[in-house]
Write an enzyme that holds these catalytic residues in place. Structure first.
Site, PDB file in Angstrom:
ATOM      1  N   LEU A 134       8.989  -0.873   2.037  1.00 50.11           N
ATOM      2  CA  LEU A 134       9.008  -1.178   0.607  1.00 50.11           C
ATOM      3  C   LEU A 134       8.707   0.117  -0.140  1.00 50.11           C
ATOM      4  O   LEU A 134       7.938   0.953   0.342  1.00 50.11           O
ATOM      5  CB  LEU A 134       7.945  -2.222   0.240  1.00 50.11           C
ATOM      6  CG  LEU A 134       8.130  -3.654   0.741  1.00 50.11           C
ATOM      7  CD1 LEU A 134       6.949  -4.509   0.285  1.00 50.11           C
ATOM      8  CD2 LEU A 134       9.439  -4.259   0.246  1.00 50.11           C
ATOM      9  N   ASP A 135       9.304   0.286  -1.320  1.00 52.12           N
ATOM     10  CA  ASP A 135       8.953   1.429  -2.148  1.00 52.12           C
ATOM     11  C   ASP A 135       7.448   1.420  -2.400  1.00 52.12           C
ATOM     12  O   ASP A 135       6.823   0.347  -2.450  1.00 52.12           O
ATOM     13  CB  ASP A 135       9.672   1.361  -3.492  1.00 52.12           C
ATOM     14  CG  ASP A 135      11.171   1.550  -3.368  1.00 52.12           C
ATOM     15  OD1 ASP A 135      11.615   2.004  -2.287  1.00 52.12           O
ATOM     16  OD2 ASP A 135      11.885   1.246  -4.332  1.00 52.12           O
ATOM     17  N   ARG A 136       6.893   2.592  -2.612  1.00 53.89           N
ATOM     18  CA  ARG A 136       5.448   2.707  -2.829  1.00 53.89           C
ATOM     19  C   ARG A 136       4.966   1.838  -3.997  1.00 53.89           C
ATOM     20  O   ARG A 136       3.908   1.205  -3.918  1.00 53.89           O
ATOM     21  CB  ARG A 136       5.093   4.170  -3.095  1.00 53.89           C
ATOM     22  CG  ARG A 136       3.601   4.419  -3.277  1.00 53.89           C
ATOM     23  CD  ARG A 136       3.323   5.903  -3.419  1.00 53.89           C
ATOM     24  NE  ARG A 136       1.895   6.163  -3.561  1.00 53.89           N
ATOM     25  CZ  ARG A 136       1.366   7.378  -3.667  1.00 53.89           C
ATOM     26  NH1 ARG A 136       2.166   8.440  -3.639  1.00 53.89           N
ATOM     27  NH2 ARG A 136       0.073   7.532  -3.786  1.00 53.89           N
TER      28      ARG A 136
END
Length: 315
Positions: A134-136
Site C-alpha cells: 500500500l502507498d505510505r
C-alpha cells in the site's frame, strides 16, 4: 556444520533461493559452489540448485565466513507497538493488519522501517513476507504471508486477477455518473529530481478501476474504488485523469481543493483500503478495515444537516 529443519514457510522453495536468505551476505557464486561440491545436503543427500525443500527436511549447511555486518538498528518501541496492535487477523498462512496512514509497507527510500520490518521486530520468531503493498499515505488492509504456500498462492491469485481489492476515497467535485469505469493505461516515470510518478500514457500498462458513489457531500463524493488491475498509484492517477482527484493527494491532487479540505480537518490522503478477499485451497478469505476515525471526522465536518446518510459499512 549447521543443521536447519525446514518449516512451513520454506515448503516447496528451491534450495538455492532458500540459501540466499539463510546465508545473508554470502555471494550467490559461493552458494552455487557449495551446492556443486556437495557440501549442502538435504536429509543426508547431496542437493542440486533446483532441489525443492519440503517441510520437515533436515538441511545441512557448511560453515561459511561472512564479512561482519553492523548490528541492525532497532525501531522505536512505540512504532513496534503500533503495528502489533494493528493486527486484525492471523492464521497458519496469513497475518493481516489495518495499516495506519504514514507507515510505509517496507523500508527504503529514506524510510528505515516499514510495516514488514516493524512486524518482524514485534514477532521475531515468526517468518513473515510482504504479499502486496500500500502507498505510505494509504491506510487499510495489508496482508503478510506466514508460509511459502500462502505467499506464492496469494501472489498467484493476484496475478490471475482473482483477488478483490476495494478502497474508499473522497473525490474532489461531483462526477457526472454515480457508477463508472476508468480504463486508461499507466506508465511510471522519474522526474529530474528523482521523484517517481505515474501518468496516463498510450504506451503504458493496461489499467482499469471501477468507481461507485457511496455518499454525497458539498464539493466532494465518497467513492468505492474496486481495482481491475493493480498498478502503482492507480486509483490516484485515474481519479486525477478524469478531473476529480483524491482529496488530500499532494502528488496528483488539486492544491486549492486540498487547502479547503485541510480547513475541514483533512491532513492526509483520503484513500483507505477497506476490503480484500480471495480463495485459496478451497477456503474463502475476506478482510475488512473500517474507515479511520480521522477520515470519519472529515466526513462529519463536510456533512450538512440531514443531507448525508452514513452507510453502515463505513464502520
Amino acid at each position: 556444520m549447521r543443521q536447519v529443519e525446514i518449516g512451513p514457510e520454506r515448503d516447496g522453495q528451491r534450495i538455492d533461493n532458500a540459501l540466499v536468505t539463510l546465508l545473508k551476505g554470502v555471494p550467490k557464486s559461493m552458494i552455487y559452489r557449495l551446492l556443486r561440491t556437495g557440501q549442502v545436503r538435504v536429509n543426508g543427500k547431496r542437493a542440486k540448485p533446483d532441489t525443492r525443500l519440503s517441510q520437515g527436511d533436515m538441511l545441512r549447511i557448511p560453515p561459511v565466513r561472512v564479512a561482519e555486518r553492523p548490528a541492525q538498528e532497532s525501531a522505536s518501541q512505540s512504532a513496534i507497538t503500533a503495528v502489533a496492535e494493528a493486527v486484525i487477523f492471523e492464521d497458519k498462512h496469513f497475518l493481516v493488519i489495518d495499516k495506519p496512514s504514514g507507515m510505509a509497507s517496507h523500508g527504503g527510500s529514506g524510510v528505515s522501517f516499514g510495516a514488514i520490518e516493524l512486524l518482524r521486530q514485534a514477532r521475531p520468531k515468526d517468518h513473515l513476507e510482504l504479499v502486496h503493498r500500500l502507498d505510505r499515505d494509504t491506510s487499510g488492509v495489508l496482508v503478510f504471508a506466514r508460509t511459502r504456500a500462502g505467499l506464492t498462492g496469494l501472489q498467484a491469485a493476484i496475478r490471475a486477477g482473482e483477488v478483490t481489492k476495494q478502497y474508499l476515497c473522497l473525490m474532489v467535485g461531483h462526477p457526472q455518473k454515480a457508477k463508472f469505469d476508468v480504463n486508461a493505461p499507466l506508465k511510471k516515470f522519474v522526474l529530474q529530481g528523482g521523484e517517481r510518478m505515474v501518468r496516463v500514457a498510450d504506451d503504458g500498462k493496461p489499467s482499469l478501476t471501477f468507481f461507485r458513489e457511496m455518499e454525497q457531500y458539498a464539493g466532494a463524493r465518497l467513492m468505492q474504488a474496486t481495482l481491475g488491475t493493480g498498478r502503482t498509484h492507480q486509483i490516484r492517477v485515474h481519479a486525477a485523469h478524469i478531473g476529480h482527484p483524491v482529496a488530500g493527494d499532494a502528488k496528483y491532487g488539486d492544491k486549492e481543493a486540498n487547502k479547503r479540505f485541510r480547513e475541514r480537518g483533512l491532513h492526509r490522503l483520503f484513500l483507505h483500503a477497506s476490503h480484500l478477499s480471495f480463495e485459496l485451497d478451497g477456503r474463502a478469505y475476506s478482510f475488512s478495515a473500517p474507515l479511520p476515525d480521522e477520515l470519519k471526522s472529515v466526513l462529519d465536518a463536510l456533512s450538512t444537516k440531514g443531507k448525508s446518510t452514513r452507510r453502515p459499512w463505513i464502520g
